[in-house]
Design an enzyme around this catalytic site. Sequence first.
Site: not given
Ligand code: F6R
Length: 605
Positions: A2, A27, A71, A97-98, A479, A483, A486, A502, A600
């Site tokens: 948001c 956001r 969001w 927001n919140g 990681e 990726k 998502e 396991h 993000k």
């Molecule tokens: C994955 C991704 C999220 C962020 C997570 C933490 O590609 O972007 O998993 O890594 O939300 O975000 P930050 O680093 O902004 O605290």
Amino acid sequence: MCGIFGYIGHRNASKLLVKGLLRLEYRGYDSSGVVVKNGQLQSYKDIGKISEMASSLPRMKGSMGIAHTRWATHGGVTQDNAHPHLSNDGKVAIVHNGILQNSDTLRKRLVKLGVKLNSETDSEIFCHYIAMELDRGKEPLEALQNVLALTRGTWGLCVLFEDYDFVLCARNGSPLIIGRGKDEMFISSDPHAIREHTDQLVALEDGQIAKLNSLDFQVMQTDGKEVKSNLLDLEEDWGESELGDYPHFMLKEIHEQSQSLQHCISGRLRHAEGTSVLGGLQIRPQELAQLPHVRLIGCGTALHAAQIGQILIEQWARIPAVSHVASEFNANDPVINPKALHLAISQSGETADTLSAVKEIQRKGADVYGVVNVVGSSIARQCGKGVYIHSGPEQSVASTKAFTNMVGALALFALQLGRSRHLSKTKGKSITREMRMLPDKIRSYLENPGSIDEAVELVTKAKSVLFLGRGISSPVASEGALKLMEIAYIPCLAYPAGEMKHGPIALIEQDYPVVVIAPNDGVQDRTLNAIHECKARGAKIILIHEEGDPISEVGDVCISIPSTIPMLTPLLSVLPTQLIAYHAALALENDVDRPRNLAKSVTVE
Ligand code: F6R
């Protein structure tokens, strides 16, 4: 998660509001809306991308307004649930927001009082309660104070009134920044969205309210006591990142990694002494000698970087280190040793779970150092010390260049820590030498990335994909899986290679894709066991290995990366996993930069 943007001045508000929202789209982007005061409050909102909402926005004439990109938390993605929310008499509009914890109780109370609710959101209650306070003859500020006293939860809140020429804002746990221009004021949940208009920025702190007109603003505590606010020092100009010739920000950011890692390490390596210097992480020798352990916290990609940091610190500095999922950190009343070192890792610097863990650690008497990308962000300010990773703006929701720079910064830190303890100068110099070569190695790999298409063909046909890695490659496997999951929406599982037998081995059937991160790192022979166990059951192995390594014989699809020392391999082995995710998402026709349901910046717990 948001975003809020507000404008009070002499220019057309709606145009500036939409522009501001577009800057905040990272956001959240499931719905958006604006409200402008032009005599009456004129509002418009819709579901979908901001550009879609903006294209059908009616002409709005006023020069004062607030806007929101959502969001969803409470209530589905509908036009009614989008912000702004207006009181039924149309005199009060809010964007929020919140999350309000007691919204159910407050909504029920409104229903009993005969107030018509127009959405399923927690946020909507604000406009109705404020309107009721105004009806009782309260002034706007007192009305807001009374309503905030009723609510429990977090807010970055802006209120616009039909009958008053000012905007009220309040912050509790969700960032709000005020920007002072020439006879105009801006409000945003992100300082960088205002930066093109002014560098005179003030961040509201938790528990504060601000009252703004076009000429001035006052900041006060919730009780109305005025407080002096300091200008925010953003140190560097964040600038705006353009796509240039790239089709997506994710691809652009993948390709920026060579340059951004260079930016992270430059000026920080001291090759002659075989060490590094991170100004923000200078620790007194006496404290260092007594350091009992290091704890690293983060979420998602930042957590994976923290897990790599943990291994680097243990390997090079021989100090016990442990990484924690930030969202779980406070759940079990953690024991905090004030002598220990705590690092909070975050790209956005706004992740609510990480911020909350930082506050818990500080409340229990310890310091936390931030390892953060966004300058002036909430975590950076809350920690008050630490380092910036200098990735520059990262606009794709899927994090790539921030990951490499988090690992880069943690490697610099582990080296600095190690050299101030027992790590030899010779070993230190071999590390600095390799670190200096990494940007070129990243560039050279990206120029010739190998069999990504073949890997994409395998993963896009699969029901799920297993990622395996051992030792320092295990977080890289996590990681890579994150990726792909998502942005391609393919279920992925990441496991330490040795754990595969396991449980996850049950998934393997004919042609099942298994991505194995297997640099030549001293534990590779045991990773090889896992590969054979998968192959024996029909799996197709997508093997990420160092160039010239004979292990490539066991891969069905082999992707070779430049060689480096084992502890730095994540900075190279992660690259093919990013490209596989990107091209898989593209092949599946997904929105690469704005994957569904994600945001993000995750500013709710
Ligand atoms: C994955 C991704 C999220 C962020 C997570 C933490 O590609 O972007 O998993 O890594 O939300 O975000 P930050 O680093 O902004 O605290």
